[in-house]
Motif scaffolding. Sequence first.
Motif, PDB file in Angstrom:
ATOM      1  N   UNK A  54       0.899  -1.216   0.127  1.00  0.00           N
ATOM      2  CA  UNK A  54       0.026  -0.120  -0.001  1.00  0.00           C
ATOM      3  C   UNK A  54       0.971   1.175  -0.164  1.00  0.00           C
ATOM      4  N   UNK A  55       2.060   1.202   0.903  1.00  0.00           N
ATOM      5  CA  UNK A  55       2.650   2.566   0.900  1.00  0.00           C
ATOM      6  C   UNK A  55       4.158   2.480   0.118  1.00  0.00           C
ATOM      7  N   UNK A  56       4.690   1.652   0.183  1.00  0.00           N
ATOM      8  CA  UNK A  56       6.126   1.360  -0.401  1.00  0.00           C
ATOM      9  C   UNK A  56       5.898   1.215  -1.861  1.00  0.00           C
ATOM     10  N   UNK A  57       5.246   0.509  -2.415  1.00  0.00           N
ATOM     11  CA  UNK A  57       5.498   0.121  -3.942  1.00  0.00           C
ATOM     12  C   UNK A  57       5.023   1.475  -4.738  1.00  0.00           C
ATOM     13  N   UNK A  58       3.999   2.103  -4.316  1.00  0.00           N
ATOM     14  CA  UNK A  58       3.558   3.259  -5.211  1.00  0.00           C
ATOM     15  C   UNK A  58       4.453   4.356  -5.261  1.00  0.00           C
ATOM     16  N   UNK A  59       5.031   4.530  -3.954  1.00  0.00           N
ATOM     17  CA  UNK A  59       6.006   5.739  -3.996  1.00  0.00           C
ATOM     18  C   UNK A  59       7.352   5.259  -4.656  1.00  0.00           C
ATOM     19  N   UNK A  60       7.772   3.950  -4.380  1.00  0.00           N
ATOM     20  CA  UNK A  60       8.925   3.593  -5.099  1.00  0.00           C
ATOM     21  C   UNK A  60       8.935   3.854  -6.606  1.00  0.00           C
ATOM     22  N   UNK A  61       7.587   3.432  -7.081  1.00  0.00           N
ATOM     23  CA  UNK A  61       7.415   3.207  -8.595  1.00  0.00           C
ATOM     24  C   UNK A  61       7.533   4.551  -9.141  1.00  0.00           C
ATOM     25  N   UNK A  62       6.977   5.693  -8.369  1.00  0.00           N
ATOM     26  CA  UNK A  62       7.169   7.097  -9.048  1.00  0.00           C
ATOM     27  C   UNK A  62       8.620   7.596  -8.681  1.00  0.00           C
ATOM     28  N   UNK A  63       9.321   7.452  -7.668  1.00  0.00           N
ATOM     29  CA  UNK A  63      10.624   7.848  -7.666  1.00  0.00           C
ATOM     30  C   UNK A  63      11.354   7.121  -8.898  1.00  0.00           C
ATOM     31  N   UNK A  64      11.185   5.917  -8.819  1.00  0.00           N
ATOM     32  CA  UNK A  64      11.982   5.096  -9.752  1.00  0.00           C
ATOM     33  C   UNK A  64      11.696   5.593 -11.200  1.00  0.00           C
ATOM     34  N   UNK A  65      10.592   5.908 -11.688  1.00  0.00           N
ATOM     35  CA  UNK A  65      10.396   6.264 -13.100  1.00  0.00           C
ATOM     36  C   UNK A  65      10.852   7.719 -13.318  1.00  0.00           C
ATOM     37  N   UNK A  66      10.968   8.639 -12.212  1.00  0.00           N
ATOM     38  CA  UNK A  66      11.707   9.880 -12.121  1.00  0.00           C
ATOM     39  C   UNK A  66      13.287   9.599 -12.445  1.00  0.00           C
ATOM     40  N   UNK A  67      13.755   8.677 -11.751  1.00  0.00           N
ATOM     41  CA  UNK A  67      15.006   8.444 -11.894  1.00  0.00           C
ATOM     42  C   UNK A  67      15.665   7.937 -13.194  1.00  0.00           C
ATOM     43  N   UNK A  68      14.861   6.901 -13.662  1.00  0.00           N
ATOM     44  CA  UNK A  68      15.329   5.996 -14.791  1.00  0.00           C
ATOM     45  C   UNK A  68      14.818   6.393 -16.128  1.00  0.00           C
ATOM     46  N   UNK A  69      13.684   7.331 -16.034  1.00  0.00           N
ATOM     47  CA  UNK A  69      13.420   7.865 -17.357  1.00  0.00           C
ATOM     48  C   UNK A  69      12.602   9.378 -17.035  1.00  0.00           C
ATOM     49  N   UNK A  70      13.637  10.289 -16.793  1.00  0.00           N
ATOM     50  CA  UNK A  70      13.345  11.764 -16.562  1.00  0.00           C
ATOM     51  C   UNK A  70      12.490  12.385 -17.587  1.00  0.00           C
ATOM     52  N   UNK A  71      13.091  12.133 -18.775  1.00  0.00           N
ATOM     53  CA  UNK A  71      12.111  12.746 -19.856  1.00  0.00           C
ATOM     54  C   UNK A  71      10.757  12.430 -20.156  1.00  0.00           C
ATOM     55  N   UNK A  72      10.555  11.141 -19.865  1.00  0.00           N
ATOM     56  CA  UNK A  72       9.228  10.599 -19.732  1.00  0.00           C
ATOM     57  C   UNK A  72       8.325  11.315 -18.626  1.00  0.00           C
ATOM     58  N   UNK A  73       9.152  11.097 -17.502  1.00  0.00           N
ATOM     59  CA  UNK A  73       8.604  11.776 -16.229  1.00  0.00           C
ATOM     60  C   UNK A  73       8.077  13.218 -16.371  1.00  0.00           C
ATOM     61  N   UNK A  74       8.890  13.712 -16.994  1.00  0.00           N
ATOM     62  CA  UNK A  74       8.593  15.228 -17.435  1.00  0.00           C
ATOM     63  C   UNK A  74       7.404  15.542 -18.209  1.00  0.00           C
ATOM     64  N   UNK A  75       7.198  14.762 -19.393  1.00  0.00           N
ATOM     65  CA  UNK A  75       6.286  14.625 -20.144  1.00  0.00           C
ATOM     66  C   UNK A  75       4.862  14.372 -19.344  1.00  0.00           C
ATOM     67  N   UNK A  76       4.999  13.266 -18.784  1.00  0.00           N
ATOM     68  CA  UNK A  76       3.613  12.867 -17.845  1.00  0.00           C
ATOM     69  C   UNK A  76       3.283  13.852 -17.028  1.00  0.00           C
ATOM     70  N   UNK A  77       4.265  14.537 -16.115  1.00  0.00           N
ATOM     71  CA  UNK A  77       3.911  15.419 -15.321  1.00  0.00           C
ATOM     72  C   UNK A  77       3.156  16.878 -15.746  1.00  0.00           C
TER      73      UNK A  77
END
Length: 258
Positions: free
Chosen positions: A111-134
């Motif tokens: 409930x707590x760890x997986x969603x946050x880790x997924x968001x942080x991981x996306x920002x770290x591994x694919x910053x351009x994609x994260x910017x477009x999604x944001x």
Amino acid sequence: ARRPFVFLAGAVAQLAVLPLIAFALVGAFGMQGAFAVGVMILAFCPGGVTSSVLTRLAGGDVALSISLTAVLSLVSLVTIPLLVALTVGHFMAEAAPEVDISSLTLSIFLISTVPVAAGVGLRRLAPDLADRIERVLRPLALLLFLCIVVGAIAANWQALIDHLLQLGPVLVALNVAVLLVGIGLARALGLRHGIGRAMAIELGTQNATLGITLGALIATTGGVFSGYALPSAVYGVTMYLVMAPFVAWWRWRARPAA
């Protein structure tokens, strides 16, 4: 990592100061049994994922908010099961139910760890994609946040009505106290206003969904919230009502000068 002092201040406030305030209020209001355990479970939970949305709206330090939510969600895998087991034993004594630590740990992770880790991981591994999604998610986040508030009120309406007078005062007092402590702590440490807002909102926006789940794992009541889960269910509604004027005030203060 670049601002360890700031992060440490927020982490200590979340892990130590918040539970101590909750424990003091439980005693001051004469709360006992399952409700007392439920309030403490709520206090042990990490900040909710909506804290970053509120922090952005309030003009606070979003990076600090996300960092605290992400790291403390991981830390809670260890702290919450142990603290809940101790709390149940303290308040329930001989009537204490058996606490399945492994089930609590798994629920916290999902409930707590997986969603946050997924968001942080996306920002770290694919910053351009994260910017477009944001660009798309930023306005959508506000809409979803409003839906969460309305949904929380609708889903927990009966529980809110039935137990508001019993649980409302201590939960509102807890919410206001931690908001003021977050701001006061930042000022005492000489930190800027944005950091204080982030700390206050992180302390005030608990992961009520996690608290409800943990309370339900301790004791089930045929689909109805148990006494262990009710404080989190009520807080899931009242925290937004209490925090709305604070966020609105901070947002007004943070607006650029004309």
